[in-house]
Design a protein around this motif. Structure first.
Motif, PDB file in Angstrom:
ATOM      1  N   ALA A 105       4.184  -1.293  -3.173  1.00 33.77           N
ATOM      2  CA  ALA A 105       2.864  -1.808  -3.058  1.00 33.77           C
ATOM      3  C   ALA A 105       2.529  -1.856  -1.714  1.00 33.77           C
ATOM      4  N   ALA A 106       3.089  -2.262  -0.741  1.00 32.10           N
ATOM      5  CA  ALA A 106       2.655  -2.447   0.896  1.00 32.10           C
ATOM      6  C   ALA A 106       2.395  -0.943   1.041  1.00 32.10           C
ATOM      7  N   LEU A 107       3.216  -0.096   0.829  1.00 33.55           N
ATOM      8  CA  LEU A 107       3.050   1.379   1.192  1.00 33.55           C
ATOM      9  C   LEU A 107       1.559   1.923   0.699  1.00 33.55           C
ATOM     10  N   THR A 108       1.215   1.617  -0.532  1.00 36.67           N
ATOM     11  CA  THR A 108       0.097   2.273  -1.254  1.00 36.67           C
ATOM     12  C   THR A 108      -1.064   1.444  -0.482  1.00 36.67           C
ATOM     13  N   THR A 109      -0.833   0.261  -0.382  1.00 37.51           N
ATOM     14  CA  THR A 109      -2.103  -0.721   0.572  1.00 37.51           C
ATOM     15  C   THR A 109      -2.180   0.166   1.759  1.00 37.51           C
ATOM     16  N   THR A 110      -1.367   0.530   2.490  1.00 38.60           N
ATOM     17  CA  THR A 110      -1.547   1.365   3.675  1.00 38.60           C
ATOM     18  C   THR A 110      -2.400   2.318   3.696  1.00 38.60           C
ATOM     19  N   VAL A 111      -1.963   3.095   2.639  1.00 37.71           N
ATOM     20  CA  VAL A 111      -2.703   4.455   2.379  1.00 37.71           C
ATOM     21  C   VAL A 111      -4.196   4.266   2.041  1.00 37.71           C
ATOM     22  N   VAL A 112      -4.196   3.241   0.946  1.00 38.76           N
ATOM     23  CA  VAL A 112      -5.675   2.937   0.526  1.00 38.76           C
ATOM     24  C   VAL A 112      -6.374   2.628   1.787  1.00 38.76           C
ATOM     25  N   TRP A 113      -6.079   1.651   2.653  1.00 40.13           N
ATOM     26  CA  TRP A 113      -6.873   1.173   3.631  1.00 40.13           C
ATOM     27  C   TRP A 113      -7.155   2.580   4.632  1.00 40.13           C
TER      28      TRP A 113
END
Length: 517
Positions: A73-81
């Motif tokens: 979840a945190a990894l996907t959040t970083t990419v979305v940012w």
């Protein structure tokens, strides 16, 4: 828009791959722009070369994120940012370019300008997203840790606290190689109390740390949390051949230490150290509370036993001592009235007084044996049993012993054996064959004889105060045996020997019934 809304249960590789594709596409765009320049110059380098390097940094961020310890979840959040940053700055640059075109003053190479702003936005968004994701993951981890440590408050023993704490380290902190060592004051050492299942599978028996031995003892003495990124460079490590490469050691006050280890170097960061210290603090508080509760339970148990013994003594004084006292008083009065047979009456009164003296001595012995054993020592069973046998002076009896050693109070153990040997002599007409030896599993010892044995229906009563099946018995001998066993923390079990006689089994771990049918 909250980037977390874009996270879902997607495979871990999707986000990093998307970031790499974005960075590679932008890098290719800048590379083509740089290649298409008619001549190399500082302006072309800064205009295309620098953005291309930044785009390559974005592309390289994908594999780095994938190998990081961020959850999905945190990894996907970083990419979305990262995508949002590139999209926002890209939109802004498109608006600027469109505005200039509408004014009749179009920007030079506006498409490459937009690509450059997208690259900068993607890089800034990725960095910002990673910072945001780390903070969110840290908050979630601490929240999960706080929720998990509430389970420690329901643990009632130090053993239960220790095992729950290492389970939390494994399940919540994702540190599978975790263990707790508690300080043993008698041994002056840190003894292993609990380790995680993965640690048990990965290593042999956990070590015991003694003064000056290893980093764990150093941390215990100093009271400081220590983090080691590469144990192979630490000369003070306990085991030079250890496969543990990085470790966090958290002192638990005066109770012990909690170790978090990994086979990877530099496995732990500041967040790991923070949550490890938080878990250690909660564990220390739970251990202190559990130890205090165990002391209180022990005190209540001792008080209950003392009350029970007081009731037993009251019963003996009010009943068993009253009978011989009545006999002595009655015979004395008869002696006064019947002068011709006074000697007979006085002899009977003396015998009654002797019975009272025996009862009083047994009561005093019983009271002493009920006390808890303080310091024990390693003693030879053969030496103690030999003294007990000689003190008893059993003529015609045979005695056989298989030598072994045990931890006991020598005087109390001698009294226990004297009572058992005397019991065998009474029930076997003074010529018993008595045998003493260790139990097959080494967790205790036995005393057996070849006498008539103990009836099945009496085996649950023979240790009661006042119980006797012999007319000369006081009913205290086997009660004293049980009290001495209790004082040592042993259990005692009455059963049948191979020859059909009585057999008494004592277990050092205190398990098993006090008597058995």
């Amino acid at each position: 828009m909250d980037p977390l809304d874009a996270t879902s249960s997607v495979p871990r590789w999707v986000g990093p791959t998307a970031l790499t594709v974005l960075g590679a596409t932008l890098a290719a765009t800048h590379g083509y722009h740089l290649w298409s320049e008619s001549a190399a110059s500082a302006a072309s380098f800064f205009g295309s070369g620098v953005p291309m390097l930044l785009a390559l940094a974005v592309a390289g961020g994908g594999p780095l994120l994938y190998r990081s310890r961020l959850d999905t979840a945190a990894l996907t959040t970083t990419v979305v940012w990262g995508y949002i940053g590139g999209f926002v700055l890209g939109c802004i640059s498109l608006l600027i370019a469109a505005h200039q075109a509408l004014k009749g003053n179009p920007l030079h190479e506006s498409a490459y300008m937009v690509a450059t702003t997208v690259t900068g936005g993607a890089l800034v968004g990725t960095v910002t997203g990673r910072f945001d994701a780390l903070n969110r993951q840290k908050a979630d981890l601490i929240s999960s840790l706080q929720e998990a440590t509430t389970a420690l408050s329901t643990a009632t023993t130090t053993d239960e606290v220790s095992h729950r704490a290492v389970e939390i380290a494994n399940d919540v902190l994702q540190i599978p190689l975790t263990g707790i060592w508690l300080y043993d004051e008698r041994a002056d050492a840190l003894a292993p109390a609990a380790v995680t299942e993965p640690a048990l599978e990965a290593f042999d028996e956990p070590p015991t740390y003694r003064p000056g031995e290893g980093l764990s003892w150093d941390a215990f003495e100093s009271g400081r949390v220590e983090r080691y990124d590469d144990l192979s460079t630490e000369d003070s490590r306990h085991n030079p051949e250890t496969v543990i490469r990085s470790e966090i050691i958290v002192p638990l006050g005066e109770t012990g230490v909690m170790n978090f280890g990994s086979t990877e170097p530099s496995r732990f960061d500041d967040l790991d150290e923070t949550v490890a210290e938080l878990l250690g603090t909660a564990t220390e508080a739970a251990l202190v509370r559990a130890d205090r509760e165990e002391v209180l339970r022990t005190q209540r148990r001792l008080l209950r036993r003392q009350n029970e013994r007081l009731e037993e003594f009251t019963s003996v004084v009010s009943h068993d001592l009253r009978n011989p006292l009545s006999v002595a008083r009655g015979r004395t009065e008869l002696a006064r009235e019947d002068r011709t047979d006074a000697e007979t009456h006085l002899d009977a009164a003396t015998a009654a007084l002797d019975d009272m003296e025996s009862l009083i001595q047994d009561l005093l012995a019983l009271a002493k044996q009920g006390q808890t054993v303080g310091e024990t020592e390693r003693v030879s069973a053969e030496a103690i049993a030999g003294d007990a046998w000689r003190n008893l002076g059993t003529i015609g009896a045979t005695f056989e012993i298989e030598e072994f050693e045990l931890d006991a109070d020598p005087d109390r153990l001698r009294q226990l054996l004297e009572n058992l040997f005397g019991n065998a002599a009474v029930h076997a007409d003074d010529e018993p064959a008595v045998r003493l030896g260790p139990l097959p599993d080494g967790a205790g010892f036995f005393v057996e004889d070849d006498g008539p044995g103990i009836d099945l229906d009496a085996r649950d009563r023979i240790f009661d105060i006042g119980y006797t099946d012999h007319e000369d018995g006081t009913g205290f001998g086997l009660s004293i045996v049980r009290r001495i066993a209790d004082a040592h923390g042993w259990s005692v079990r009455a059963t049948e020997s191979g020859s059909g006689g009585a057999r008494f089994e004592f277990r050092f771990d205190g398990t098993g019934a006090e008597s058995s049918t």
